[in-house]
Design a protein around this motif. Structure first.
Motif, PDB file in Angstrom:
ATOM      1  N   ALA A 551       6.555   0.909 -10.413  1.00 29.73           N
ATOM      2  CA  ALA A 551       6.768   0.601  -8.992  1.00 29.73           C
ATOM      3  C   ALA A 551       6.781   1.843  -8.129  1.00 29.73           C
ATOM      4  O   ALA A 551       7.301   1.822  -7.002  1.00 29.73           O
ATOM      5  CB  ALA A 551       8.090  -0.158  -8.825  1.00 29.73           C
ATOM      6  N   SER A 554       6.419   3.363  -3.701  1.00 36.25           N
ATOM      7  CA  SER A 554       6.563   2.093  -2.984  1.00 36.25           C
ATOM      8  C   SER A 554       7.585   2.274  -1.864  1.00 36.25           C
ATOM      9  O   SER A 554       8.294   3.281  -1.793  1.00 36.25           O
ATOM     10  CB  SER A 554       7.004   0.987  -3.949  1.00 36.25           C
ATOM     11  OG  SER A 554       8.288   1.273  -4.476  1.00 36.25           O
ATOM     12  N   ARG A 555       7.651   1.257  -0.973  1.00 36.42           N
ATOM     13  CA  ARG A 555       8.640   1.303   0.091  1.00 36.42           C
ATOM     14  C   ARG A 555      10.050   1.264  -0.467  1.00 36.42           C
ATOM     15  O   ARG A 555      10.965   1.885   0.058  1.00 36.42           O
ATOM     16  CB  ARG A 555       8.424   0.110   1.034  1.00 36.42           C
ATOM     17  CG  ARG A 555       7.153   0.203   1.835  1.00 36.42           C
ATOM     18  CD  ARG A 555       7.221   1.351   2.822  1.00 36.42           C
ATOM     19  NE  ARG A 555       5.928   1.538   3.510  1.00 36.42           N
ATOM     20  CZ  ARG A 555       5.705   2.484   4.387  1.00 36.42           C
ATOM     21  NH1 ARG A 555       6.672   3.330   4.682  1.00 36.42           N
ATOM     22  NH2 ARG A 555       4.528   2.604   4.973  1.00 36.42           N
ATOM     23  N   LEU A 610       0.556   5.618  -0.995  1.00 35.12           N
ATOM     24  CA  LEU A 610       1.607   5.367  -0.014  1.00 35.12           C
ATOM     25  C   LEU A 610       1.122   5.880   1.344  1.00 35.12           C
ATOM     26  O   LEU A 610       0.757   7.053   1.474  1.00 35.12           O
ATOM     27  CB  LEU A 610       2.910   6.089  -0.410  1.00 35.12           C
ATOM     28  CG  LEU A 610       4.073   5.947   0.564  1.00 35.12           C
ATOM     29  CD1 LEU A 610       4.522   4.489   0.650  1.00 35.12           C
ATOM     30  CD2 LEU A 610       5.235   6.839   0.127  1.00 35.12           C
ATOM     31  N   CYS A 764      -0.033   0.546  -2.036  1.00 29.86           N
ATOM     32  CA  CYS A 764       1.318   0.075  -2.301  1.00 29.86           C
ATOM     33  C   CYS A 764       1.607  -1.165  -1.486  1.00 29.86           C
ATOM     34  O   CYS A 764       0.979  -1.400  -0.474  1.00 29.86           O
ATOM     35  CB  CYS A 764       2.339   1.175  -1.991  1.00 29.86           C
ATOM     36  SG  CYS A 764       2.175   1.947  -0.376  1.00 29.86           S
TER      37      CYS A 764
END
Length: 764
Positions: A551, A554-555, A610, A764
């Motif tokens: 992951a 990612s945000r 990103l 992402c």
């Protein structure tokens, strides 16, 4: 010149002249030579006319010379004639003497014919006279001859009773009586003496048997041994009429040797396998005792020329040498028997306990003994011993490895020592097996010690390769699920300690005086085991962390530290047993674990994408990198990693790139980072270019150029692993960052602009 002179000087040149042909060819040749010489002389003298005036003188002189020659010739001929006359007279006298002798011989011949007839008539009388003389001698010796059968029986009784001196005296009397009858009887032997040869042979055999038991007789009945030796000596020096000499001395010496060999080497059976050491120990006691007995008891019973002590030493050595050669030509000896024979023959036999005993006098002359084992025998035994020991060592090492591998699947964790480190007796067992065999071989000699030492290092290298292969199979079966180990990582860490224990103790295998480079192959094999174990541990760590890094970025990662908290927790749980690894290996493991985490972190950033919409978001990403670097540093410092071995500053370097306000300065910053963190060699290398094209980013965004690496993997240097510095992997990480271009996005409202950063090729 007048005609008379010409006739005299040159008689053969006148035409029609002829001379009588000489009777012999030699006379004709002589005349020709004389005429030629005269002609040559006359031609030389009368060549000039003035010489003709002296012709009368030459003629007078030649006439005188001819007269002189004729006188001399007459004198010589007269002398020859007188000699011939004397010879003829002597021949006449000789002829008369020969005729007289011939007549006398004829008369003698007639007389001899008459004597021959008379001799034939007297031949019967002559035979009667010879018979009369024989009868006269026999009549005189008749009483003694009648006692011969009884004397023979008595002598045999004396021989059976081992009364050798009396028996020999009786035999001598009988043989003397035989000699007295020998000449009168014309070399004929009386029937009553036919048993004397057998009687003498019986006495010789009895003397030989006594000499063969010299060791026992010297202790129990030395008088009997002395009597036997005296009989042999006297009989050797005596000559018997009409018989070959009896060399009883040599028979006696041969009996002494055969009896000694029979006492110690009579059994044809060879020692059973494993019993050779006992047989040699028995000889080690028996042979010195036999030599001492020979010197103290047997030697005084024999003449000095027997050299009893030397005879004993050489006979025992010859018998032992033959028996050893029989051993070597028979079935192959075991390792224990081979060692016992080599040690006994090279160190014990000629040592102070046996043949080198100082109590043995110079009479033993042991310096002249041949070696018990030839150089070929020693080479054969050493080669056989090394081969057997190598087979045994390989079996023992395999048993030790099998026992260690069997423990890897246990339900319990590895055993620990009092300090809490993972511990196993396998390294000590391996080194003890090898060191003990080397120590045992050193008791024989340098040659065998060198061979066994080389064999030990070879077997240790083979064991380390087998150990490495076993680790690979163990890891493969565990990861595939075929044989899941309950404590997979702890046993890998225990293998680290095994390698460290072997490395710290392998110096015991180094021969005295040898350089440390002698162990270079073993150290290389140990390095390979260390790299293999470290790789297996890090692969296990990668497997556990891979789902967590999926992951990233990612945000969620950008806004919260929850993702990295999970990574740190999982890493801490994985590395919780690293303290059970001994230094410096634990520092290596922690450093490599940190590098693995950082690389996984960076790989996820490089493979993901990103988009940062403005400087605030880029600042937020840079702050996240700073916090993650600090968190990772704190994690590994807490696990015990030394400050100088951290590689988390790479994240801080990436953070600095994200904090740039002027995107056009990215290339200069990358170059500055390259100078700040020079390339010192990396343990990482790119796997290769990305397959296919990288998806294009949205307009105004930044993307990785096609063909850039998208993943990183481990690449181990040829040397031993050592903890790296802060510049770890920077030379690999900076090139992929080079093409990152921070370009502004022109929106419809030109007064406002944002920037987006795309990291990697995955959105992402």
């Amino acid at each position: 010149m007048d005609s008379a002179a010409k006739d005299k000087v040159q008689p053969t040149l006148l035409p029609g002249s002829s001379c009588p042909r000489p009777e012999w060819a030699e006379q004709e040749r002589a005349e020709q030579l004389a005429r030629g010489a005269a002609l040559k002389w006359a031609s030389g003298i009368f060549y000039r006319p003035e010489q003709l005036a002296r012709l009368a003188q030459y003629r007078s002189r030649e006439v005188q010379r001819n007269h002189s020659l004729e006188a001399r010739i007459k004198s010589v001929v007269q002398s020859y004639l007188e000699g011939v006359q004397t010879g003829v007279w002597q021949l006449a006298r000789a002829l008369e003497a020969v005729q007289g002798t011939r007549g006398a011989l004829s008369q003698a011949q007639h007389l001899l014919r008459g004597l021959s007839q008379t001799s034939q008539m007297l031949e019967p009388l002559r035979e009667r006279v010879a018979q009369h003389k024989q009868l006269q001698v026999l009549t005189r010796l008749l009483p003694r001859l009648q006692a011969v059968p009884a004397a023979v029986a008595h002598t045999q009784t004396l021989i059976d009773a081992q009364r050798f001196l009396e028996a020999y005296v009786s035999l001598r009397e009988l043989e003397q009586l035989q000699e007295e009858t020998w000449t009168p009887l014309g070399g004929q032997e009386l029937p009553i003496f036919q048993g004397l040869g057998l009687l003498a042979e019986a006495l010789g055999q009895a003397v030989e048997a006594a000499a063969g038991a010299a060791g026992r007789l010297a202790r129990e009945d030395p008088a009997l041994l002395v009597a036997a030796v005296r009989v042999a000596e006297v009989e050797t020096e005596r000559t018997i009429l009409g018989q070959a000499p009896r060399d009883w001395r040599q028979r006696c010496l041969r009996a002494l040797q055969e009896g000694l060999e029979r006492a110690h080497f009579a059994s044809p059976a060879l020692p059973e396998p494993g019993a050779l050491a006992g047989w040699l120990e028995a000889l080690q006691v028996a042979l010195p005792a036999e030599l001492a007995k020979a010197e103290a008891l047997v030697a005084p019973c024999c003449p000095p020329n027997y050299h009893v002590v030397r005879l004993w030493a050489h006979t025992l050595h010859s018998g032992l040498r033959r028996r050893v050669q029989q051993l070597l030509s028979g079935p192959e000896l075991g390792a224990a028997d081979t060692f016992a024979l080599l040690h006994w023959a090279l160190h014990v036999y000629m040592g102070k306990e046996m043949m080198g005993n100082l109590e043995l006098g110079p009479e033993a002359d042991v310096s002249q003994l041949e070696p018990l084992l030839t150089s070929e025998n020693i080479e054969q035994l050493e080669a056989a011993f090394v081969a057997q020991v190598q087979l045994s060592v390989a079996q023992w090492l395999k048993k030790a490895l099998d026992g260690e591998v069997a423990e890897w699947s246990r339900e319990q964790e590895p055993n620990t020592d009092p300090s809490g480190f993972y511990h196993s007796p396998m390294p000590a067992i391996v080194l003890q097996i090898l060191a003990e065999n080397i120590r045992v071989a050193s008791l024989i000699g340098d040659s065998l010690h060198g061979r066994v030492h080389d064999m030990a290092l070879s077997e240790l290298g083979a064991f380390l390769r087998s150990f490495s292969d076993a680790l690979i199979r163990f890891s493969r079966d565990h990861l595939r699920g075929e044989a899941v180990a309950p404590h997979y990582v702890p046993y890998l860490l225990a293998a680290f300690n095994h390698q460290s224990a072997l490395r710290s103790s392998v110096s015991v295998l180094l021969p005295d005086g040898e350089a440390s480079g002698f162990l270079t192959p073993v150290e290389a094999a140990l390095d390979e085991v260390q790299r293999r174990v470290c790789r297996l541990v890090l692969e296990a760590l990668q497997v556990e962390l891979q789902p967590l890094f999926a992951a990233l970025p990612s945000r969620r990662w950008l806004l919260s530290s929850e993702l990295l908290d999970g990574v740190c927790e999982q890493t801490s749980h994985f590395c919780q047993d690293f303290w059970r690894v001994r230094k410096p290996a634990v520092q290596l493991l922690l450093a490599e674990a940190e590098r693995t985490v950082v690389l996984q972190y960076l790989r996820s950033l490089m493979q993901g994408r990103l988009v940062c919409r403005g400087a605030d978001e880029r600042t937020q990403a840079a702050e996240r990198l700073r916090q993650d670097a600090a968190q990772l540093k704190e994690l590994f410092l807490g696990l015990g990693l030394e400050e100088s071995a951290h590689c988390a500053p790479v994240l801080l370097a990436l953070r600095e790139l994200l904090n740039l306000h002027d995107p056009t300065l990215l290339g200069l910053e990358v170059a500055g980072l390259r100078q700040q963190f020079p390339d010192r060699g990396s343990c990482l290398c790119p796997l290769g270019p990305a397959r296919g094209r990288v998806p294009r980013a949205s307009p105004g965004s930044t993307q990785l150029a096609a063909g850039r690496p998208t993943s990183l993997t481990f690449h181990w240097p040829p040397g031993a692993l050592q903890p790296g510095t802060n510049s770890y992997a920077l030379s690999v990480l900076l090139p992929p960052l080079g093409p990152l271009l921070l370009t502004p996005i022109c929106l419809r409202n030109k007064a406002t602009s944002t920037a987006r950063l795309c990291v990697g090729a995955r959105g992402c």
